[in-house]
Design an enzyme around this catalytic site. Structure first.
Site, PDB file in Angstrom:
ATOM      1  CE  LYS A  24      -1.435   1.700   3.922  1.00 60.60           C
ATOM      2  NZ  LYS A  24      -1.258   3.143   4.178  1.00 60.60           N
ATOM      3  CG  ASN A  25       2.599   2.623   3.483  1.00 59.45           C
ATOM      4  OD1 ASN A  25       1.525   3.193   3.380  1.00 59.45           O
ATOM      5  ND2 ASN A  25       3.041   2.124   4.624  1.00 59.45           N
ATOM      6  NE  ARG A  94      -0.522  12.781   7.916  1.00 54.28           N
ATOM      7  CZ  ARG A  94      -0.301  14.054   8.240  1.00 54.28           C
ATOM      8  NH1 ARG A  94      -1.207  14.722   8.896  1.00 54.28           N
ATOM      9  NH2 ARG A  94       0.823  14.645   7.887  1.00 54.28           N
ATOM     10  CB  CYS A 118      -4.013  10.911  11.862  1.00 51.39           C
ATOM     11  SG  CYS A 118      -2.325  10.358  12.092  1.00 51.39           S
ATOM     12  NE  ARG A 123       0.723  10.174   9.971  1.00 53.86           N
ATOM     13  CZ  ARG A 123       0.333   9.096   9.286  1.00 53.86           C
ATOM     14  NH1 ARG A 123       1.234   8.275   8.794  1.00 53.86           N
ATOM     15  NH2 ARG A 123      -0.936   8.849   9.088  1.00 53.86           N
ATOM     16  N   PRO A 124       3.434  16.450  10.917  1.00 54.23           N
ATOM     17  CG  PRO A 124       5.177  17.611  11.928  1.00 54.23           C
ATOM     18  CD  PRO A 124       4.356  16.363  12.060  1.00 54.23           C
ATOM     19  CG  ASP A 126       7.774  20.852   9.764  1.00 56.71           C
ATOM     20  OD1 ASP A 126       7.229  19.735   9.717  1.00 56.71           O
ATOM     21  OD2 ASP A 126       8.805  21.074  10.417  1.00 56.71           O
ATOM     22  CG  LEU A 127      10.449  18.143   7.761  1.00 57.28           C
ATOM     23  CD1 LEU A 127      11.061  16.773   8.019  1.00 57.28           C
ATOM     24  CD2 LEU A 127      11.449  19.233   8.119  1.00 57.28           C
ATOM     25  CG  ASP A 307       3.272   1.352   9.546  1.00 56.92           C
ATOM     26  OD1 ASP A 307       2.836   2.175  10.374  1.00 56.92           O
ATOM     27  OD2 ASP A 307       3.287   1.575   8.317  1.00 56.92           O
ATOM     28  CB  ILE A 329       7.741   6.804  14.437  1.00 55.62           C
ATOM     29  CG1 ILE A 329       8.976   5.902  14.296  1.00 55.62           C
ATOM     30  CG2 ILE A 329       7.393   7.463  13.103  1.00 55.62           C
ATOM     31  CD1 ILE A 329      10.225   6.609  13.863  1.00 55.62           C
ATOM     32  NE  ARG A 399      -6.322   4.574   6.091  1.00 55.10           N
ATOM     33  CZ  ARG A 399      -5.170   4.769   6.747  1.00 55.10           C
ATOM     34  NH1 ARG A 399      -5.079   4.468   8.034  1.00 55.10           N
ATOM     35  NH2 ARG A 399      -4.118   5.277   6.135  1.00 55.10           N
TER      36      ARG A 399
END
Length: 421
Positions: A24-25, A94, A118, A123-124, A126-127, A307, A329, A399
């Site tokens: 999935k990822n 996301r 979430c 999980r910002p 900004d980067l 995960d 994390i 999901r």
């Protein structure tokens, strides 16, 4: 709304062969990458999970045409209908933010909702934003949206302050169409990123340092179509490894990449689990009567994956001794602990640590899944808990796992999905 009922048994024996689905990822950024070209992108080994259909809904809104049959997907974006990824879709998943880089690089404009937090923690973005600004984009944050514009992105040097999978993927895709060379430093090294690089190279990208912390991307004027086979899902494979360690009898897991699971396999072997590599794409795992406690600390790849933290916690409830699970994390990824307590687990949480005391017999109870991996951990616990375990909010499982209940039932489990009363 659906729920899952599991008739568990401490003497359960899972036997047979199970095939791991595509990752999935890995497929989500691959789908987003199709925005970089007007030609067709053909993806094979695509898992039919909810997140895939969520991003395809977004892609259709943007102007993509797609055809999906079985586990084969063809996506084409000849022209764009919209530059905006709405909050409704980004909130649902996301990973939708991954369209930001390709949209900005190919069309010079993108409007993508800020995802917010979430269930597993903050999980910002900004980067991501800082990286696009370094590439020369104009970024405005207005009314909960990232509004980005650029005539053409300009290659530069970007060093991530911390490891970011999504940030690495987003900036990597954007850099493919930037003018000149982009150097990305302190990149995340997850196998899914390397898989994305392979697809991008087939599409015409020039990338050096695949799988390393520093990547160099020489921008090109145009990207083309490609055909690509998505890697196996290492988290699904790891979930079946835990299932086999808890209740397996020579359980064979096929279509897996053992090299993507080295840290998980190592920790399980230290705990006493028998795992054999049959060949380069198959593993055999069996239940052991005696398991010993092991401490783990989640960290970016090649460290222990966050995960797999919830699933490993279930395994440690059946190990002799005390295990300390440290989550580095995400700041809210112990939501499954309260549900495991309902099943009889002996776990105490203090800050970023969960202390698991075993071995503890589990008994069936009513539980609630709070996120994707928490739902998988509850199924694993339900398999070996005496009596019936019920898991509500089963949609979380859909999901990221393709037919998990069906696969486990084919191995000897007794799991049913029913409509919520």
């Amino acid at each position: 709304m659906e729920k899952i009922k599991i008739h568990g048994d401490q003497s359960l024996c899972l036997k047979g062969t199970v095939k791991v689905s595509g990752a999935k990822n890995a497929v989500l950024p691959a789908i987003a990458a199709s925005l970089l070209t007007k030609e067709k992108v053909h993806l094979k080994n695509v898992p039919q999970v909810k997140d895939v259909f969520t991003i395809l809904t977004l892609m259709k809104d943007l102007g993509a045409a797609y055809d999906i049959e079985n586990n084969s997907l063809c996506v084409q974006v000849e022209k764009i209908n919209s530059y905006e990824a709405s909050y409704q879709l980004v909130r649902a998943m996301r990973a939708s933010i991954l369209v930001l880089g390709p949209l900005l690089a190919r069309y010079g404009k993108a409007v993508v909702a800020l995802p917010g937090g979430c269930a597993i923690g903050s999980r910002p973005t900004d980067l991501h934003i800082h990286g696009f600004e370094k590439l020369g984009a104009s970024i405005d944050l207005e009314h909960g949206y990232i509004k980005a514009e650029s005539n053409r992105l300009q290659g530069t040097k970007i060093e991530f302050e911390r490891k970011t999978v999504g940030g690495t993927e987003n900036l990597l895709m954007a850099s493919c169409l930037a003018r000149g060379e982009t150097i990305l430093k302190n990149c995340a090294r997850e196998p899914e990123i390397a898989d994305l690089c392979e697809l991008l190279i087939k599409m015409g990208a020039k990338i050096d340092g695949v799988g390393e912390e520093t990547m160099r991307i020489k921008g090109t004027d145009e990207m083309g179509g490609a055909s690509h086979h998505i890697i196996p899902d290492r988290i699904e494979a790891g979930t079946f490894l835990i299932a086999g360690a808890l209740a397996g009898d020579s359980l064979v897991i096929s279509h897996v990449r053992p090299d993507h699971l080295r840290t998980v396999i190592e920790k399980m072997r230290y705990s006493g689990v028998s795992i054999k590599e049959i060949n380069s794409h198959s593993l055999e795992v069996s239940k052991q009567e005696y398991l010993k406690a092991q401490d783990i600390t989640t960290s970016p790849y090649p460290g222990f994956p966050t995960d797999m933290q919830a699933q490993f916690t279930v395994l440690m409830t059946q190990a002799e001794g005390t295990s300390i699970i440290t989550e580095t994390i995400f700041d809210r990824r112990f939501s499954h602990i309260n549900e495991l307590l309902r099943l009889g687990a002996n776990i105490e949480v203090s800050g970023d640590k969960a202390v698991v005391k075993g071995k503890t017999p589990l008994s069936g109870a009513e539980t609630t899944a709070t996120d994707l991996r928490a739902s998988a951990s509850l199924i694993l616990a339900g398999l070996i808990a005496s009596g019936e375990t019920t898991i509500t909010e089963a949609h979380h499982l859909d999901r990221g796992y393709e037919n998990l209940e069906r696969k486990l039932n084919s191995l000897g489990a007794d799991i049913k999905r029913i409509k919520k009363e």
